[in-house]
Structure formats: C-alpha cells, structure tokens
Design an enzyme around this catalytic site. Sequence first.
Site, mmCIF file in Angstrom:
data_model
loop_
_atom_site.group_PDB
_atom_site.id
_atom_site.type_symbol
_atom_site.label_atom_id
_atom_site.label_comp_id
_atom_site.label_asym_id
_atom_site.label_seq_id
_atom_site.Cartn_x
_atom_site.Cartn_y
_atom_site.Cartn_z
ATOM 1 N N CYS A 188 0.841 -1.207 0.000
ATOM 2 C CA CYS A 188 0.000 0.000 0.000
ATOM 3 C C CYS A 188 0.874 1.254 0.000
ATOM 4 O O CYS A 188 0.524 2.256 -0.642
ATOM 5 C CB CYS A 188 -0.950 -0.006 1.194
ATOM 6 S SG CYS A 188 -2.377 -1.094 0.976
ATOM 7 N N ASP A 245 10.308 -6.830 -8.519
ATOM 8 C CA ASP A 245 10.583 -7.394 -7.199
ATOM 9 C C ASP A 245 11.969 -6.930 -6.746
ATOM 10 O O ASP A 245 12.930 -6.950 -7.508
ATOM 11 C CB ASP A 245 10.524 -8.930 -7.258
ATOM 12 C CG ASP A 245 10.415 -9.542 -5.883
ATOM 13 O OD1 ASP A 245 9.373 -10.146 -5.571
ATOM 14 O OD2 ASP A 245 11.388 -9.421 -5.086
ATOM 15 N N HIS A 287 -0.607 -10.399 -4.510
ATOM 16 C CA HIS A 287 0.278 -10.034 -5.627
ATOM 17 C C HIS A 287 0.540 -11.261 -6.484
ATOM 18 O O HIS A 287 0.661 -12.376 -5.973
ATOM 19 C CB HIS A 287 1.602 -9.450 -5.114
ATOM 20 C CG HIS A 287 2.272 -10.271 -4.061
ATOM 21 N ND1 HIS A 287 1.864 -10.273 -2.747
ATOM 22 C CD2 HIS A 287 3.310 -11.139 -4.127
ATOM 23 C CE1 HIS A 287 2.628 -11.095 -2.049
ATOM 24 N NE2 HIS A 287 3.506 -11.645 -2.859
HETATM 25 P P1 AMP Z 1 5.578 -13.381 -1.294
HETATM 26 O O1 AMP Z 1 6.581 -14.262 -0.616
HETATM 27 O O2 AMP Z 1 4.796 -14.094 -2.374
HETATM 28 O O3 AMP Z 1 4.691 -12.653 -0.305
HETATM 29 O O4 AMP Z 1 6.407 -12.309 -2.099
HETATM 30 C C1 AMP Z 1 6.725 -11.046 -1.611
HETATM 31 C C2 AMP Z 1 7.720 -10.471 -2.561
HETATM 32 O O5 AMP Z 1 7.773 -9.086 -2.348
HETATM 33 C C3 AMP Z 1 9.130 -11.022 -2.389
HETATM 34 O O6 AMP Z 1 9.558 -11.623 -3.595
HETATM 35 C C4 AMP Z 1 9.952 -9.774 -2.028
HETATM 36 O O7 AMP Z 1 11.234 -9.782 -2.606
HETATM 37 C C5 AMP Z 1 9.088 -8.662 -2.586
HETATM 38 N N1 AMP Z 1 9.247 -7.370 -1.926
HETATM 39 C C6 AMP Z 1 9.224 -7.104 -0.595
HETATM 40 N N2 AMP Z 1 9.380 -5.790 -0.366
HETATM 41 C C7 AMP Z 1 9.481 -5.202 -1.588
HETATM 42 C C8 AMP Z 1 9.675 -3.851 -2.023
HETATM 43 N N3 AMP Z 1 9.784 -2.833 -1.151
HETATM 44 N N4 AMP Z 1 9.756 -3.610 -3.354
HETATM 45 C C9 AMP Z 1 9.653 -4.622 -4.235
HETATM 46 N N5 AMP Z 1 9.464 -5.919 -3.890
HETATM 47 C C10 AMP Z 1 9.402 -6.194 -2.582
HETATM 48 ZN ZN ZN Z 2 -1.816 -3.286 1.246
#
Ligand code: AMP
Ligand code: ZN
Length: 115
Positions: free
Chosen positions: A6, A29, A99
């Site tokens: 968000c 990512d 996502h």
């Molecule tokens: P999940 O494990 O499916 O919840 O994936 C979350 C993803 O979000 C992971 O691959 C992280 O590397 C990515 N992530 C976390 N924080 C950020 C951020 N600030 N910007 C971009 N990606 C992020």
């Molecule tokens: Zn959110």
Amino acid sequence: MSCIFCKIIAKEIPAEIIYEDEDILAFRDINPLAPVHVLVVPKRHVESINDLKEKDAELVGKMIIIAKKIATDLQTSQNGYKLLFRTGEWGGQEVPHIHLHLIGGARLAEEIHPA
Ligand code: AMP
Ligand code: ZN
C-alpha cells in the site's frame, strides 16, 4: 497504514514501476529470482487469495492479462514464464497484500515440494 505494498501504491516508498492503471500497479521485485521478476498488485488492499469474493473475478482476470502484457513487453513471452500467487503461511506468502509474481527471462527449475 503499515502495508508495504500500500505504501508503494501511495508512492510513499519507491519502486521500479513497470505498469500502472486505476486498478493495478506492477513493479520489479526488490529481490528478483530471475532476470524478469515483476509483482502485479491490485491497488485495493486485499490480503490474499483467501479473501477474494466472487465480484473480484474481473480484477484477478485483469491481473493475469496485465502480467501477460508485461511478459510480452519484456520479451519473455515466447520462451515462457511462471505466474505465481503464494497464499498464507504454508504457501510462503510474506507480504499480506495479494500479488501475482511474473517470473521469467531464464529457464526455471521446478521448485514445488514440501519443506
Ligand atoms: P511473497 O513471498 O509471495 O509474499 O512475495 C513477496 C515479494 O515481495 C518477495 O519476492 C519480495 O522480494 C518482494 N518485496 C518485498 N518488499 C518489496 C519492495 N519494497 N519492493 C519490491 N518488492 C518487494
Ligand atoms: Zn496493502
């Protein structure tokens, strides 16, 4: 508002944005698993697939169509790619804002097995 996605949607923290419209934001990512690793995120906060309602079908369909468009734009559609929704603890979901992972740009190993 404590949700990191968000905050990205509100432009309070930076991200490398690939696509944006009124419903969806897509950004790279921060910890890519492959040369192409983009997250396709609805702007409305929904925690996980488990929280989707019937009326969200169009939004989820749009997420997949946008992932396909990004895969094409980033030239990974011909060779193929993976789309992944992690859901809840056992599914490995770390960010509780739904996502869709678009992962490509290389031949990907099979990775689904019990921990
Ligand atoms: P999940 O494990 O499916 O919840 O994936 C979350 C993803 O979000 C992971 O691959 C992280 O590397 C990515 N992530 C976390 N924080 C950020 C951020 N600030 N910007 C971009 N990606 C992020
Ligand atoms: Zn959110």
